[in-house]
Design a protein around this motif. Sequence first.
Motif, PDB file in Angstrom:
ATOM      1  N   HIS A 168       1.423  10.563  -3.414  1.00 53.70           N
ATOM      2  CA  HIS A 168       0.450  11.488  -4.009  1.00 53.70           C
ATOM      3  C   HIS A 168       1.138  12.632  -4.763  1.00 53.70           C
ATOM      4  O   HIS A 168       1.973  13.355  -4.195  1.00 53.70           O
ATOM      5  N   ASN A 201       3.979   4.756   7.275  1.00 52.32           N
ATOM      6  CA  ASN A 201       2.914   5.424   6.517  1.00 52.32           C
ATOM      7  C   ASN A 201       3.432   6.429   5.491  1.00 52.32           C
ATOM      8  O   ASN A 201       2.677   6.905   4.637  1.00 52.32           O
ATOM      9  N   SER A 217      -7.205  11.423   6.208  1.00 58.04           N
ATOM     10  CA  SER A 217      -7.099  10.184   5.433  1.00 58.04           C
ATOM     11  C   SER A 217      -5.816  10.221   4.605  1.00 58.04           C
ATOM     12  O   SER A 217      -5.544  11.193   3.900  1.00 58.04           O
ATOM     13  N   GLU A 223       3.021   5.971   1.547  1.00 55.93           N
ATOM     14  CA  GLU A 223       1.684   6.213   1.002  1.00 55.93           C
ATOM     15  C   GLU A 223       1.466   7.718   0.793  1.00 55.93           C
ATOM     16  O   GLU A 223       0.975   8.154  -0.245  1.00 55.93           O
ATOM     17  N   LYS A 277      -5.299   8.558   2.085  1.00 60.40           N
ATOM     18  CA  LYS A 277      -5.630   8.258   0.689  1.00 60.40           C
ATOM     19  C   LYS A 277      -6.036   9.531  -0.056  1.00 60.40           C
ATOM     20  O   LYS A 277      -6.141   9.529  -1.272  1.00 60.40           O
ATOM     21  N   ASP A 278      -6.281  10.605   0.697  1.00 63.56           N
ATOM     22  CA  ASP A 278      -6.792  11.840   0.109  1.00 63.56           C
ATOM     23  C   ASP A 278      -5.646  12.745  -0.366  1.00 63.56           C
ATOM     24  O   ASP A 278      -5.186  13.637   0.349  1.00 63.56           O
ATOM     25  N   ARG A 313       5.119   3.855  -7.754  1.00 65.45           N
ATOM     26  CA  ARG A 313       4.137   4.944  -7.802  1.00 65.45           C
ATOM     27  C   ARG A 313       4.243   5.668  -9.142  1.00 65.45           C
ATOM     28  O   ARG A 313       5.302   5.643  -9.786  1.00 65.45           O
TER      29      ARG A 313
END
Length: 216
Positions: A98, A91, A48, A94, A50-51, A180
């Motif tokens: 993080h 991608n 994922s 994204e 998002k992780d 971000r």
Amino acid sequence: MIVTIDGPAGSGKSTVARRLAERLAFRFLDSGALYRCVTFAALERGLSLKDGLGLGRLADGLGIAFGEGNLVLLDGRDVTTEIRTERVTSNVSEVASHAEVREALKGLQRACAVGTDLVCEGRDMGTVIFPQAEVKVYLDASPETRAMRRMTELALSGEEVSLAELVTRMAERDRIDSTRETAPLRRSENQILVDTSGLTIDEVVVRLSNLVPPRS
Ligand code: DC
């Protein structure tokens, strides 16, 4: 001596930074390639995006290395072409958003400057990774110029995307990169702004070389 070159996609950073490094005989670091490697590995493993914690762990465990002739090696495998596909490109912002991923890649980036002169390019080279750098540049260009450059680049690898679509995609990538929480793309006061719209690569390289003080 460390020269940092930050700026948005399509500002000409990669080509200019690479040429500048050659001209000065400095080592070169393409920090975007690191985030692209993590994205490529995550997509391949079906993780994922998002992780943050999971991706940070993944980034920590990856063996990323640069070989001769701009080769990018991921755990010994040549992924130079794979990390530049539209799938990875759309991608990567994204993944790069993080904090855990950024933290995992910090050491590797700083190690590139140990015992050598370095030209590096990315989004946070002068603001976060090498705030002590002697020369800090922020490259920019108009959205149309940037999208045109990307279109030419993609056409060379056989991918056809319209200019309008690329302008939209780039705006979205810029939005994520600059809003971000961790290490956003932003120009700091001590970065010298160079607008590359209407300038050739050679002209930009000469302009940047003139910013680097001669060795005493
Ligand atoms: O420069 P590039 O297009 O190869 O970078 C790919 C992505 O990686 C970009 O969308 C944002 C991210 N990136 C980053 O967050 N910090 C960096 N120092 C370099 C790249």
